[in-house]
Design a protein around this motif. Structure first.
Motif, PDB file in Angstrom:
ATOM      1  N   GLU A 118       2.079   8.723   9.440  1.00 50.34           N
ATOM      2  CA  GLU A 118       0.985   8.325  10.323  1.00 50.34           C
ATOM      3  C   GLU A 118       0.078   7.283   9.669  1.00 50.34           C
ATOM      4  O   GLU A 118      -0.505   6.430  10.357  1.00 50.34           O
ATOM      5  CB  GLU A 118       0.150   9.535  10.766  1.00 50.34           C
ATOM      6  N   PHE A 119      -0.022   7.319   8.348  1.00 48.12           N
ATOM      7  CA  PHE A 119      -0.813   6.297   7.664  1.00 48.12           C
ATOM      8  C   PHE A 119      -0.126   4.940   7.742  1.00 48.12           C
ATOM      9  O   PHE A 119      -0.785   3.904   7.847  1.00 48.12           O
ATOM     10  CB  PHE A 119      -1.055   6.686   6.208  1.00 48.12           C
ATOM     11  N   THR A 120       1.196   4.938   7.676  1.00 46.68           N
ATOM     12  CA  THR A 120       1.931   3.674   7.770  1.00 46.68           C
ATOM     13  C   THR A 120       1.638   2.985   9.097  1.00 46.68           C
ATOM     14  O   THR A 120       1.402   1.772   9.147  1.00 46.68           O
ATOM     15  CB  THR A 120       3.439   3.920   7.623  1.00 46.68           C
ATOM     16  N   GLU A 121       1.655   3.740  10.185  1.00 42.79           N
ATOM     17  CA  GLU A 121       1.348   3.163  11.495  1.00 42.79           C
ATOM     18  C   GLU A 121      -0.070   2.605  11.524  1.00 42.79           C
ATOM     19  O   GLU A 121      -0.330   1.558  12.135  1.00 42.79           O
ATOM     20  CB  GLU A 121       1.536   4.219  12.587  1.00 42.79           C
ATOM     21  N   GLU A 122      -0.980   3.301  10.869  1.00 40.29           N
ATOM     22  CA  GLU A 122      -2.355   2.811  10.782  1.00 40.29           C
ATOM     23  C   GLU A 122      -2.417   1.499  10.004  1.00 40.29           C
ATOM     24  O   GLU A 122      -3.176   0.584  10.354  1.00 40.29           O
ATOM     25  CB  GLU A 122      -3.246   3.856  10.107  1.00 40.29           C
ATOM     26  N   PHE A 123      -1.611   1.397   8.944  1.00 32.25           N
ATOM     27  CA  PHE A 123      -1.596   0.167   8.140  1.00 32.25           C
ATOM     28  C   PHE A 123      -1.210  -1.031   9.007  1.00 32.25           C
ATOM     29  O   PHE A 123      -1.816  -2.107   8.916  1.00 32.25           O
ATOM     30  CB  PHE A 123      -0.601   0.280   6.984  1.00 32.25           C
ATOM     31  N   PHE A 124      -0.184  -0.847   9.834  1.00 33.54           N
ATOM     32  CA  PHE A 124       0.262  -1.935  10.704  1.00 33.54           C
ATOM     33  C   PHE A 124      -0.886  -2.390  11.616  1.00 33.54           C
ATOM     34  O   PHE A 124      -1.147  -3.592  11.755  1.00 33.54           O
ATOM     35  CB  PHE A 124       1.445  -1.486  11.557  1.00 33.54           C
ATOM     36  N   ARG A 125      -1.557  -1.416  12.231  1.00 34.05           N
ATOM     37  CA  ARG A 125      -2.641  -1.761  13.151  1.00 34.05           C
ATOM     38  C   ARG A 125      -3.811  -2.412  12.412  1.00 34.05           C
ATOM     39  O   ARG A 125      -4.430  -3.359  12.918  1.00 34.05           O
ATOM     40  CB  ARG A 125      -3.101  -0.509  13.905  1.00 34.05           C
TER      41      ARG A 125
ATOM     42  N   ARG B 259       5.142  -4.261   2.040  1.00 35.62           N
ATOM     43  CA  ARG B 259       6.005  -3.195   1.529  1.00 35.62           C
ATOM     44  C   ARG B 259       5.218  -1.888   1.518  1.00 35.62           C
ATOM     45  O   ARG B 259       4.079  -1.847   1.036  1.00 35.62           O
ATOM     46  CB  ARG B 259       6.486  -3.529   0.111  1.00 35.62           C
ATOM     47  N   ILE B 260       5.809  -0.837   2.005  1.00 38.58           N
ATOM     48  CA  ILE B 260       5.183   0.481   2.025  1.00 38.58           C
ATOM     49  C   ILE B 260       5.734   1.305   0.868  1.00 38.58           C
ATOM     50  O   ILE B 260       6.936   1.593   0.825  1.00 38.58           O
ATOM     51  CB  ILE B 260       5.435   1.204   3.367  1.00 38.58           C
ATOM     52  N   GLU B 261       4.883   1.686  -0.070  1.00 36.93           N
ATOM     53  CA  GLU B 261       5.320   2.425  -1.253  1.00 36.93           C
ATOM     54  C   GLU B 261       5.215   3.928  -0.953  1.00 36.93           C
ATOM     55  O   GLU B 261       4.242   4.595  -1.326  1.00 36.93           O
ATOM     56  CB  GLU B 261       4.495   1.994  -2.463  1.00 36.93           C
ATOM     57  N   ASP B 262       6.250   4.446  -0.314  1.00 39.44           N
ATOM     58  CA  ASP B 262       6.212   5.770   0.295  1.00 39.44           C
ATOM     59  C   ASP B 262       7.081   6.803  -0.412  1.00 39.44           C
ATOM     60  O   ASP B 262       7.760   7.604   0.237  1.00 39.44           O
ATOM     61  CB  ASP B 262       6.633   5.673   1.766  1.00 39.44           C
ATOM     62  N   ILE B 263       7.046   6.812  -1.727  1.00 41.44           N
ATOM     63  CA  ILE B 263       7.859   7.805  -2.450  1.00 41.44           C
ATOM     64  C   ILE B 263       6.987   8.809  -3.201  1.00 41.44           C
ATOM     65  O   ILE B 263       7.445   9.460  -4.136  1.00 41.44           O
ATOM     66  CB  ILE B 263       8.847   7.128  -3.425  1.00 41.44           C
ATOM     67  N   ASP B 264       5.737   8.937  -2.780  1.00 39.91           N
ATOM     68  CA  ASP B 264       4.801   9.828  -3.462  1.00 39.91           C
ATOM     69  C   ASP B 264       4.859  11.234  -2.880  1.00 39.91           C
ATOM     70  O   ASP B 264       3.835  11.833  -2.549  1.00 39.91           O
ATOM     71  CB  ASP B 264       3.377   9.260  -3.372  1.00 39.91           C
TER      72      ASP B 264
ATOM     73  N   PRO C 107       0.811  -1.218   0.000  1.00 32.83           N
ATOM     74  CA  PRO C 107       0.000   0.000   0.000  1.00 32.83           C
ATOM     75  C   PRO C 107       0.845   1.270   0.000  1.00 32.83           C
ATOM     76  O   PRO C 107       2.008   1.258   0.406  1.00 32.83           O
ATOM     77  CB  PRO C 107      -0.790  -0.119   1.301  1.00 32.83           C
ATOM     78  N   SER C 108       0.235   2.361  -0.459  1.00 30.92           N
ATOM     79  CA  SER C 108       0.879   3.676  -0.429  1.00 30.92           C
ATOM     80  C   SER C 108       0.289   4.489   0.717  1.00 30.92           C
ATOM     81  O   SER C 108      -0.937   4.600   0.834  1.00 30.92           O
ATOM     82  CB  SER C 108       0.657   4.422  -1.751  1.00 30.92           C
ATOM     83  N   PRO C 109       1.118   5.085   1.567  1.00 29.15           N
ATOM     84  CA  PRO C 109       0.613   5.831   2.724  1.00 29.15           C
ATOM     85  C   PRO C 109       0.163   7.245   2.375  1.00 29.15           C
ATOM     86  O   PRO C 109       0.611   8.233   2.961  1.00 29.15           O
ATOM     87  CB  PRO C 109       1.816   5.840   3.677  1.00 29.15           C
ATOM     88  N   ASN C 110      -0.730   7.348   1.403  1.00 28.28           N
ATOM     89  CA  ASN C 110      -1.283   8.659   1.027  1.00 28.28           C
ATOM     90  C   ASN C 110      -2.757   8.772   1.405  1.00 28.28           C
ATOM     91  O   ASN C 110      -3.459   9.659   0.949  1.00 28.28           O
ATOM     92  CB  ASN C 110      -1.084   8.930  -0.466  1.00 28.28           C
ATOM     93  N   GLY C 111      -3.211   7.834   2.230  1.00 30.32           N
ATOM     94  CA  GLY C 111      -4.581   7.841   2.708  1.00 30.32           C
ATOM     95  C   GLY C 111      -4.836   6.548   3.457  1.00 30.32           C
ATOM     96  O   GLY C 111      -4.022   5.620   3.396  1.00 30.32           O
ATOM     97  N   PRO C 112      -5.937   6.456   4.189  1.00 28.87           N
ATOM     98  CA  PRO C 112      -6.217   5.252   4.965  1.00 28.87           C
ATOM     99  C   PRO C 112      -6.619   4.074   4.080  1.00 28.87           C
ATOM    100  O   PRO C 112      -7.082   4.248   2.952  1.00 28.87           O
ATOM    101  CB  PRO C 112      -7.378   5.686   5.866  1.00 28.87           C
ATOM    102  N   LEU C 113      -6.419   2.873   4.610  1.00 26.50           N
ATOM    103  CA  LEU C 113      -6.856   1.673   3.912  1.00 26.50           C
ATOM    104  C   LEU C 113      -8.369   1.530   4.025  1.00 26.50           C
ATOM    105  O   LEU C 113      -8.986   1.960   4.996  1.00 26.50           O
ATOM    106  CB  LEU C 113      -6.189   0.432   4.513  1.00 26.50           C
TER     107      LEU C 113
END
Length: 281
Positions: free
Chosen positions: A51-58, A39-44, A8-14
């Motif tokens: 903060e979205f990445t942490e949400e993804f984990f949870r 994998r976190i696609e975080d180059i956008d 996923p990309s951390p540009n918004g919630p899942l």
């Protein structure tokens, strides 16, 4: 050993569509005793927010979709994208382009999976590379690579046809790499043997197969799954405010029960499975 990934990309919630995609990758790996990676696609650019990445984990833990090993991050692999781009430039396969979307739309003579197909305006022109995007000369790349094929678990063998996109951008003006280049290199670096993703990305695999041939990368098998779609047939999307998994989690819903319902093909009212793509494009 089979190895899949959810990226996923951390540009918004899942949302529920992401839960379905993660479930497919997780279950296919687990069914064969393999590994499921995250994998976190975080180059956008500025749209990528930690903060979205942490949400993804949870969210994934709440869904019961545990992953193997540590999560990977695209932002830690920028050197891979630079090295690959330099190799392609040395092969004479990349050229700079400063055309705007409006100029491309006005000059295009056909449509591709992503819209108007770039007509090659800058291919044989002297273009200042400073701040330009870099495009792949697909015709020249195909001449070098020769006929190629890739296989999808659901659709079977596919002759690679990257020309449907025209000369795709591999290095974007504002970002270190396009999805095509970054995802291809990341899957190789992660040892992914089965690339799972939605049917809306089916055409992209034509380009990725060409890049694998040009860069000498291993060739995985693909598994393009249906998408969860809204009543109008559009896939669930962050930008249209599809309910987030985080909101469901905080409201006390049972994440594991949600995944089990998805496994059984039971979706919330108004949501169904769809392809999200015209494969004849």
């Amino acid at each position: 050993m089979i190895r899949t990934r959810f990226a996923p990309s951390p540009n918004g919630p899942l949302h529920l569509g992401h839960a379905y995609a993660a479930m497919v990758a997780h279950d296919l790996a687990r069914a064969q005793g393999g590994e499921f990676r995250l994998r976190i696609e975080d180059i956008d650019g500025e749209r990528s927010r930690p903060e979205f990445t942490e949400e993804f984990f949870r969210d994934l833990e709440w869904l019961g979709l545990g992953w193997d090993g540590e999560a990977g991050f695209q932002s830690r692999r920028l050197h891979l994208y630079v090295e690959a781009a330099e190799r392609l430039k040395a092969m004479g396969l990349l050229y700079p382009c400063r055309c705007t979307r409006a100029e491309i739309a006005a000059a295009a003579t056909r449509m591709g999976p992503d819209g108007p197909v770039y007509p090659g305006t800058c291919r044989h022109q002297a273009v200042d590379p400073q701040g330009a995007a870099w495009r792949l000369d697909v015709a020249r790349a195909l001449d070098l690579a020769g006929p190629l094929e890739w296989r999808d678990e659901r659709a079977g063998p596919q002759p690679a046809a990257p020309a449907i996109f025209g000369d795709v951008v591999l290095l974007r003006k504002e970002l270190p790499a396009s999805y095509h280049l970054a995802a291809t290199l990341d899957d190789a670096a992660d040892g992914i043997t089965l690339v799972t993703r939605g049917m809306d990305l089916f055409p992209a695999s034509h380009v990725h197969r060409l890049l694998q041939a040009l860069l000498g990368l291993p060739v995985p098998v693909w598994h393009h799954h249906p998408l969860l779609v809204e009543p109008d047939g559009r896939k669930l999307a962050k930008r249209r405010g599809s309910p987030s998994l985080g909101d469901r989690r905080r409201a006390g819903e049972d994440g594991k029960a949600i995944v089990e319902a998805l496994r059984q093909g039971r979706f919330p009212a108004g949501i169904s499975l769809g392809t999200g793509v015209d494969l004849s494009a």
